[in-house]
Design an enzyme around this catalytic site. Structure first.
Site, short mmCIF file in Angstrom:
data_model
loop_
_atom_site.label_atom_id
_atom_site.label_comp_id
_atom_site.label_asym_id
_atom_site.label_seq_id
_atom_site.Cartn_x
_atom_site.Cartn_y
_atom_site.Cartn_z
N LYS A 175 0.84 -1.20 0.00
CA LYS A 175 0.00 0.00 0.00
C LYS A 175 0.87 1.25 0.00
O LYS A 175 1.50 1.59 1.01
CB LYS A 175 -0.92 0.04 1.23
CG LYS A 175 -2.01 1.11 1.05
CD LYS A 175 -2.45 1.77 2.33
CE LYS A 175 -1.66 2.95 2.76
NZ LYS A 175 -1.74 4.13 1.88
N GLY A 226 7.07 5.22 7.86
CA GLY A 226 6.28 6.45 7.92
C GLY A 226 6.55 7.17 9.21
O GLY A 226 7.62 7.01 9.81
N THR A 230 2.00 7.50 13.19
CA THR A 230 1.29 6.41 12.51
C THR A 230 1.86 5.06 12.92
O THR A 230 1.13 4.08 13.06
CB THR A 230 1.36 6.58 10.98
OG1 THR A 230 0.96 7.92 10.65
CG2 THR A 230 0.43 5.62 10.27
N GLY A 231 3.17 5.03 13.14
CA GLY A 231 3.81 3.78 13.58
C GLY A 231 3.19 3.26 14.88
O GLY A 231 2.98 2.06 15.05
N GLU A 248 9.86 1.57 10.58
CA GLU A 248 10.90 2.55 10.24
C GLU A 248 10.25 3.92 10.32
O GLU A 248 9.45 4.28 9.46
CB GLU A 248 11.44 2.30 8.83
CG GLU A 248 12.20 1.00 8.67
CD GLU A 248 13.51 0.97 9.44
OE1 GLU A 248 13.99 2.05 9.85
OE2 GLU A 248 14.04 -0.13 9.65
N CYS A 282 14.35 10.59 5.74
CA CYS A 282 14.36 10.26 7.17
C CYS A 282 15.76 10.38 7.75
O CYS A 282 15.93 10.79 8.89
CB CYS A 282 13.80 8.86 7.40
SG CYS A 282 14.57 7.60 6.39
N GLU A 379 10.90 17.13 13.95
CA GLU A 379 11.40 16.71 12.64
C GLU A 379 10.77 17.62 11.58
O GLU A 379 9.56 17.60 11.38
CB GLU A 379 10.98 15.26 12.36
CG GLU A 379 11.51 14.77 11.04
CD GLU A 379 10.97 13.40 10.64
OE1 GLU A 379 9.80 13.11 10.91
OE2 GLU A 379 11.73 12.63 10.04
P1 NDP Z 1 2.60 8.63 7.40
O1 NDP Z 1 2.87 7.95 8.67
O2 NDP Z 1 1.59 9.70 7.36
O3 NDP Z 1 2.17 7.60 6.26
C1 NDP Z 1 2.96 6.49 5.92
C2 NDP Z 1 2.08 5.42 5.30
O4 NDP Z 1 1.20 4.90 6.30
C3 NDP Z 1 1.19 5.91 4.19
O5 NDP Z 1 1.08 4.91 3.21
C4 NDP Z 1 -0.13 6.12 4.91
O6 NDP Z 1 -1.25 6.06 4.07
C5 NDP Z 1 -0.13 4.94 5.84
N1 NDP Z 1 -1.04 5.05 6.99
C6 NDP Z 1 -1.68 6.14 7.47
N2 NDP Z 1 -2.38 5.81 8.57
C7 NDP Z 1 -2.19 4.49 8.79
C8 NDP Z 1 -2.64 3.57 9.78
N3 NDP Z 1 -3.41 3.95 10.79
N4 NDP Z 1 -2.23 2.29 9.68
C9 NDP Z 1 -1.41 1.90 8.69
N5 NDP Z 1 -0.96 2.72 7.72
C10 NDP Z 1 -1.33 4.01 7.77
O7 NDP Z 1 4.03 9.16 6.93
P2 NDP Z 1 4.38 10.05 5.68
O8 NDP Z 1 3.92 9.37 4.45
O9 NDP Z 1 3.94 11.44 5.97
O10 NDP Z 1 5.99 9.98 5.68
C11 NDP Z 1 6.79 10.88 6.35
C12 NDP Z 1 7.34 10.27 7.61
O11 NDP Z 1 7.97 9.04 7.32
C13 NDP Z 1 8.40 11.11 8.28
O12 NDP Z 1 8.17 11.17 9.66
C14 NDP Z 1 9.69 10.38 8.03
O13 NDP Z 1 10.69 10.57 8.97
C15 NDP Z 1 9.22 8.97 8.01
N6 NDP Z 1 10.15 8.17 7.23
C16 NDP Z 1 10.92 7.24 7.88
C17 NDP Z 1 11.88 6.52 7.19
C18 NDP Z 1 12.72 5.48 7.86
O14 NDP Z 1 13.31 4.65 7.16
N7 NDP Z 1 12.84 5.46 9.17
C19 NDP Z 1 12.10 6.76 5.77
C20 NDP Z 1 11.22 7.74 5.19
C21 NDP Z 1 10.28 8.41 5.92
P3 NDP Z 1 -2.01 7.40 3.61
O15 NDP Z 1 -1.08 8.11 2.73
O16 NDP Z 1 -3.19 6.85 2.91
O17 NDP Z 1 -2.35 8.16 4.86
#
Ligand code: NDP
Length: 481
Positions: A175, A226, A230-231, A248, A282, A379
């Site tokens: 997804k 993400g 959300t994690g 992550e 990230c 961040e």
């Molecule tokens: P989000 O947490 O908003 O979204 C990440 C993914 O999770 C999207 O596909 C999102 O879908 C989905 N999602 C949203 N809500 C849920 C839920 N309740 N359960 C499961 N999945 C869900 O992050 P961003 O996309 O805004 O990414 C930015 C963040 O990611 C930053 O904080 C960054 O640091 C982190 N990141 C971490 C990395 C790492 O390797 N540690 C690498 C890159 C980024 P939808 O879009 O439909 O909401």
């Protein structure tokens, strides 16, 4: 702004090897000009159930495919990706906003990761091989993996999940982010010809799809990249079924610059450490601690270097930085800049948002804000960077280790030993000396504290898509004494 030529409006989900258009769709916005790049299917709950069921149905046969055969299939997947580098790169640029050359390199990274992952193995360990007993511990697949990715590297983030999950013998439901689903949908279409039906499923949706998927009882493992917020929701959603998770999450990585660096080359390296992909990485440097002896000189050099960087239409050749990837993140970054302005901090460059339809924010350097300011503690995930002065190594180590995140860190010095001594004291999953963000398919990376649980890449990343199983064979039929 240049547009994509064709093929972006009819992309389909991949469910059980078939194309699924979904009942409705949602628009994907080009962050460079807010035009509509294309539309993506809105996956219904029933369609998600079908995708998970398809993955479950395909799982036993896929797990039974010999490991060497799965390795070969990963190589075939890499060939398909390579054959569509330009097309996928253009899709990434159009929906995500990074410069075309960078987007194409991101896609090439997937084929590289697939090939290198294919060379990994899962050896069995012999615990005992005696006259009485044979005991072997092996790694077995988990079943169905949910791969949930963010918008900053839609294909790159998937490369840490897809190859390892499949090689380990799992089937996958992918997804992508609502903001950047198109390149992943297209990848799913391309992989239909390579993999058996149901082995890789790709769904897209803008509402609750992520939580439906991560909490789905048919999922055995969630591999999530993400935000930390959300994690936490993913982990809570996984708890009732004890679904395995790898998380992550966010980071607020410190970079520490010791006083002996060569200032002009340091300025250029630091710039890209912080501002590659418009700061939306990230593992980017998100707060830079500079020794007082070189603070003025280096911050001036950094501002001068920033003025030479070309920001603009990411489809145009020569563009180095594109816009922020979506409105939500644009507003987050503008809010942080506004907070700096309200607090009276000094901008060495930038600070004023650009007018215009795209989500462009100029490179913004904030001069020595307080350690407790939002721009230091939060961040930013965008092109605004706090530059912080330090005099004492013990003090800077304490400041660098403060906060809830512990993803990456870097130390810069002409004396690698001195830098290494500082690096060893830093609390982060990965610490680099005189470089940053160097990841390889052979080395695991992951976050500590609120930056995540588990690792991706390398042998340890592969292991996370398996469970341990020990088989013991007693050679004698007589009962043990
Ligand atoms: P989000 O947490 O908003 O979204 C990440 C993914 O999770 C999207 O596909 C999102 O879908 C989905 N999602 C949203 N809500 C849920 C839920 N309740 N359960 C499961 N999945 C869900 O992050 P961003 O996309 O805004 O990414 C930015 C963040 O990611 C930053 O904080 C960054 O640091 C982190 N990141 C971490 C990395 C790492 O390797 N540690 C690498 C890159 C980024 P939808 O879009 O439909 O909401």
């Amino acid at each position: 702004m240049s547009q994509l030529s064709t093929g972006t409006t009819n992309l389909t989900m991949t469910i059980g090897g078939a194309a699924v258009s979904g009942g409705s769709s949602f628009d994907v916005i080009n962050p460079a000009d807010q035009s509509v790049v294309g539309s993506a299917p809105e996956c219904t709950r029933a369609e998600l159930d079908t995708a998970v069921a398809a993955a479950r149905a395909a799982a036993p046969a896929w797990a039974a495919v010999p490991f060497e055969q799965r390795q070969k299939l990963l190589l075939q997947m890499a060939d398909v990706v390579d054959a569509h580098l330009v097309e996928l790169g253009r899709l990434v640029t159009a929906e995500q906003g990074k410069a075309l050359a960078v987007a194409t390199a991101e896609v090439a990274g997937l084929s590289y990761w697939l090939r290198e992952t294919a060379a990994l193995t899962l050896p069995e360990a012999v615990n005992e091989d005696s006259a009485e007993r044979l005991s072997v511990t092996r790694r077995v697949p988990l079943g169905v993996v949910a791969a949930i990715t963010p918008w900053n590297y839609p294909i790159g983030q998937l490369s840490f999940k897809l190859g390892p999950a499949l090689l380990a013998g799992n089937t996958v439901v992918v997804k992508p982010s609502t903001f950047t689903p198109l390149s992943t949908l297209r990848l799913g279409e391309l992989l239909r010809d390579v993999l058996p039906a149901g082995v890789v499923n790709v769904v897209s949706g803008s509402g609750d799809l992520g939580s439906w998927l991560s909490g789905h009882p048919g999922i055995d493992k969630v591999s999530f990249t993400g935000s930390t917020q959300t994690g936490r929701a993913v982990m809570a959603g996984a708890a009732p079924t004890l679904t395995r998770v790898t998380l992550e999450l966010g980071g607020n990585d410190p970079a520490i610059v010791l006083p002996d660096v060569d200032v002009p080359s340091m300025a250029e390296q630091l710039f890209w450490a912080a501002f590659s992909n418009t700061g939306q990485i990230c593992l980017a440097a998100k707060r830079v601690y500079i020794h007082a002896d070189i603070y003025e000189e280096l911050t001036r050099a950094l501002a001068a270097y920033a003025a030479t960087v070309r920001i603009g239409d990411p489809m145009e050749e020569g563009t180095q930085l594109g816009p922020i990837s979506n409105r939500r993140q644009y507003e987050t970054v503008l809010d942080l800049i506004e907070d700096c302005r309200r607090q009276g901090y000094t901008f060495l460059t930038g600070g004023t948002p650009e007018p215009g339809p795209g989500f462009f924010v100029p490179v913004t350097l904030v001069d020595n804000p307080p350690e407790e300011s939002r721009i230091v503690r939060e961040e930013q995930f965008g092109p605004v960077l706090p530059l912080l002065r330090f005099d004492d190594v013990d003090d800077v180590v304490t400041r660098a280790n403060a906060g809830e995140y512990a993803l990456g860190a870097s130390v810069w010095s002409a004396d690698p030993d001195a830098a290494l001594a500082v690096a060893r004291r830093l609390d982060a999953g990965t610490v680099w000396v005189n470089e940053i963000m160097h990841l390889t398919p052979q080395v695991a990376f992951g976050g500590r504290k609120q930056s995540g649980i588990g690792v991706e890449s390398g042998h340890d990343g592969l292991i996370e898509f398996t469970e341990e199983q020990t088989i013991t064979v007693r050679h004698h039929t007589a009962p043990a004494a």
